[in-house]
Scaffold this motif. Structure first.
Motif, mmCIF file in Angstrom:
data_model
loop_
_atom_site.group_PDB
_atom_site.id
_atom_site.type_symbol
_atom_site.label_atom_id
_atom_site.label_comp_id
_atom_site.label_asym_id
_atom_site.label_seq_id
_atom_site.Cartn_x
_atom_site.Cartn_y
_atom_site.Cartn_z
ATOM 1 N N GLY A 9 38.700 50.188 55.014
ATOM 2 C CA GLY A 9 37.979 48.918 55.095
ATOM 3 C C GLY A 9 37.118 48.758 56.319
ATOM 4 N N ASP A 36 43.637 48.845 47.554
ATOM 5 C CA ASP A 36 43.655 47.386 47.789
ATOM 6 C C ASP A 36 43.204 46.631 46.552
ATOM 7 N N PRO A 48 38.285 45.456 47.340
ATOM 8 C CA PRO A 48 37.956 45.026 48.706
ATOM 9 C C PRO A 48 37.327 46.099 49.582
ATOM 10 N N ASP A 49 37.948 47.287 49.659
ATOM 11 C CA ASP A 49 37.403 48.292 50.579
ATOM 12 C C ASP A 49 36.055 48.823 50.106
ATOM 13 N N ILE A 52 33.593 46.206 51.122
ATOM 14 C CA ILE A 52 33.370 46.178 52.584
ATOM 15 C C ILE A 52 32.413 47.299 52.976
ATOM 16 N N TRP A 67 34.213 41.561 56.459
ATOM 17 C CA TRP A 67 34.249 41.592 54.975
ATOM 18 C C TRP A 67 33.464 40.393 54.446
ATOM 19 N N TRP A 88 44.051 31.789 48.143
ATOM 20 C CA TRP A 88 44.442 32.461 49.398
ATOM 21 C C TRP A 88 43.510 33.614 49.743
ATOM 22 N N PHE A 89 42.792 34.131 48.735
ATOM 23 C CA PHE A 89 41.876 35.248 48.986
ATOM 24 C C PHE A 89 40.465 34.667 48.915
ATOM 25 N N SER A 90 39.792 34.589 50.102
ATOM 26 C CA SER A 90 38.517 33.859 50.150
ATOM 27 C C SER A 90 37.381 34.635 49.503
ATOM 28 N N ASP A 95 29.741 36.851 46.839
ATOM 29 C CA ASP A 95 30.771 37.881 46.655
ATOM 30 C C ASP A 95 31.289 37.816 45.225
ATOM 31 N N GLU A 151 47.319 43.254 49.491
ATOM 32 C CA GLU A 151 46.480 42.121 49.894
ATOM 33 C C GLU A 151 47.316 40.843 50.029
ATOM 34 N N LEU A 154 49.055 41.249 53.313
ATOM 35 C CA LEU A 154 48.158 41.132 54.478
ATOM 36 C C LEU A 154 47.573 39.737 54.599
ATOM 37 N N VAL A 155 47.029 39.206 53.503
ATOM 38 C CA VAL A 155 46.220 37.978 53.580
ATOM 39 C C VAL A 155 47.054 36.747 53.275
HETATM 40 N N1 FO1 Z 1 40.757 39.450 54.444
HETATM 41 C C1 FO1 Z 1 41.380 38.333 54.916
HETATM 42 O O1 FO1 Z 1 42.065 38.414 55.957
HETATM 43 N N2 FO1 Z 1 41.256 37.122 54.289
HETATM 44 C C2 FO1 Z 1 40.538 36.979 53.150
HETATM 45 O O2 FO1 Z 1 40.484 35.877 52.597
HETATM 46 C C3 FO1 Z 1 39.848 38.122 52.646
HETATM 47 C C4 FO1 Z 1 39.046 38.041 51.503
HETATM 48 C C5 FO1 Z 1 38.337 39.191 51.103
HETATM 49 C C6 FO1 Z 1 37.463 39.119 50.016
HETATM 50 C C7 FO1 Z 1 36.764 40.241 49.613
HETATM 51 C C8 FO1 Z 1 36.934 41.449 50.297
HETATM 52 O O3 FO1 Z 1 36.236 42.534 49.932
HETATM 53 C C9 FO1 Z 1 37.809 41.540 51.400
HETATM 54 C C10 FO1 Z 1 38.509 40.404 51.800
HETATM 55 N N3 FO1 Z 1 39.351 40.457 52.895
HETATM 56 C C11 FO1 Z 1 40.001 39.338 53.341
HETATM 57 C C12 FO1 Z 1 39.539 41.739 53.629
HETATM 58 C C13 FO1 Z 1 40.712 42.514 53.040
HETATM 59 O O4 FO1 Z 1 41.818 41.704 52.898
HETATM 60 C C14 FO1 Z 1 41.151 43.636 53.969
HETATM 61 O O5 FO1 Z 1 40.572 43.545 55.197
HETATM 62 C C15 FO1 Z 1 40.796 44.999 53.430
HETATM 63 O O6 FO1 Z 1 41.132 45.104 52.110
HETATM 64 C C16 FO1 Z 1 41.597 46.007 54.250
HETATM 65 O O7 FO1 Z 1 40.847 47.128 54.460
#
Ligand code: FO1
Length: 315
Positions: A9, A36, A48-49, A52, A67, A88-90, A95, A151, A154-155
């Motif tokens: 990520g 992820d 997610p990765d 990113i 991200w 909880w997952f923004s 996006d 996730e 982590l989140v």
């Molecule tokens: N990380 C968070 O800490 N909070 C979030 O709400 C969040 C949303 C999110 C949405 C799309 C995306 O591609 C990544 C997101 N992430 C968020 C990052 C993710 O949780 C992690 O950082 C990576 O998956 C770890 O490499």
């Protein structure tokens, strides 16, 4: 000059911003972690990765968070909250566009690789981004409160649960995405980006044939340590390494990659660890690995590639 990067990520994406300044885009293939991924988050396939890395190389990532999309709005999320959903997952509105597009592509029968390639090209990314595998293989964390998706660990639960183990459900039944093994075989340099070695690089190495493909490749294999002074720059790598009983240091990272790694790039702060890493049979290169500016990212990438070229000349 063909380079293959193994990436997770945020840390990997920040390193890749430097790498794409020193490697022609058509010479760079990025193999990204999909552990992820959430296959059905509010009906959407979320990667997610991959997002990113894609957003970062497309120059649209929210740099502060690492991200999501710069300047994105969250109206859809606010509407969901009003309707009683636990958001909880923004997911920003732009996006969500990516997740809707990818989900539609998958529903039309496109592979995850094809969808990833289409989205990255449409966003202007010129290097190749390939998901490690096309099968959904979620990383789950064994914690004292049960088995939870990475996730969520982590989140949603803010990485507060005690990590007892990390599982890649069903990964032994997956296969590398098309192009992954060829890219590894043809690479002159294979770079392990400064990502979480357990849940970002670990899944990539656990996909059958990938680690053997790296081991038998002619390429010089170089890793940049994501751990500096015993701590990760960002994220839960320390908690996950401790959970797996691995020393939280550049030495611990080198031990994880020991079977294939030629060179370990570590921060000046960890210079004293050099003898212990060299004992593992790899060379150590010292560089500033805190990527606090674009110039630092570029310098780190140049150091990685120069070390690989030097090693090639010697072998
Ligand atoms: N990380 C968070 O800490 N909070 C979030 O709400 C969040 C949303 C999110 C949405 C799309 C995306 O591609 C990544 C997101 N992430 C968020 C990052 C993710 O949780 C992690 O950082 C990576 O998956 C770890 O490499």
């Amino acid at each position: 000059m063909s380079v293959v990067a193994l990436a997770g990520g945020v840390g990997a994406a920040r390193f890749l911003e430097g790498l794409v300044q020193v490697v022609p885009p058509e010479e760079l293939t990025v193999i990204v972690n999909t552990g992820d991924d959430m296959a059905n988050f509010m009906g959407l396939y979320i990667s997610p990765d991959v997002d990113i890395v894609t957003y970062t190389l497309a120059g649209i990532v929210d740099h502060k968070k690492g991200w999501g999309i710069e300047g994105d709005t969250f109206h859809a999320l606010q509407a969901l909250q009003k309707l009683g959903f636990d958001t909880w997952f923004s997911l920003g509105d732009q996006d969500l566009g990516t997740h809707l597009a990818r989900t539609a592509m998958l529903q039309q029968g496109w592979s995850l690789s094809k969808a990833t390639q289409a989205i990255s090209e449409l966003l202007g990314v010129r290097c190749r981004i390939i998901p490690m595998t096309e099968q959904w293989v979620p990383t789950r964390i064994v914690t004292d409160v049960g088995l939870i998706h990475f996730e969520e660990y982590l989140v949603k639960r803010k990485a507060q649960d005690a990590v007892e183990d990390v599982l890649f459900d069903g990964i032994d039944r997956t296969v590398p995405s098309p192009g992954v093994l060829d890219a590894l075989e043809q690479a002159e340099t294979i770079v392990v980006c400064p990502s979480n070695p357990i849940v970002s690089i670990g899944p990539i190495l656990a996909v059958p044939h990938i680690k053997p493909g790296i081991m038998k490749a002619d390429a010089v294999k170089v890793a940049v340590s994501p751990i500096i002074g015993g701590k990760p720059v960002k994220g839960p790598a320390d908690k996950l390494m401790e959970g797996k009983g691995i020393e939280v240091s550049a030495v611990g990272v080198a031990q994880i990659y020991e079977e294939f790694l030629d060179i370990m790039v570590i921060d000046k702060e960890d210079q004293h660890l050099t003898p212990r890493i060299e004992e593992l049979g790899m060379r150590v290169v010292i560089e500033q690995t805190h990527m606090t500016s674009m110039a630092r990212k570029k310098k780190l990438a140049q150091t990685v590639l120069a070390a690989a070229r030097e090693q090639k000349r010697k072998s």
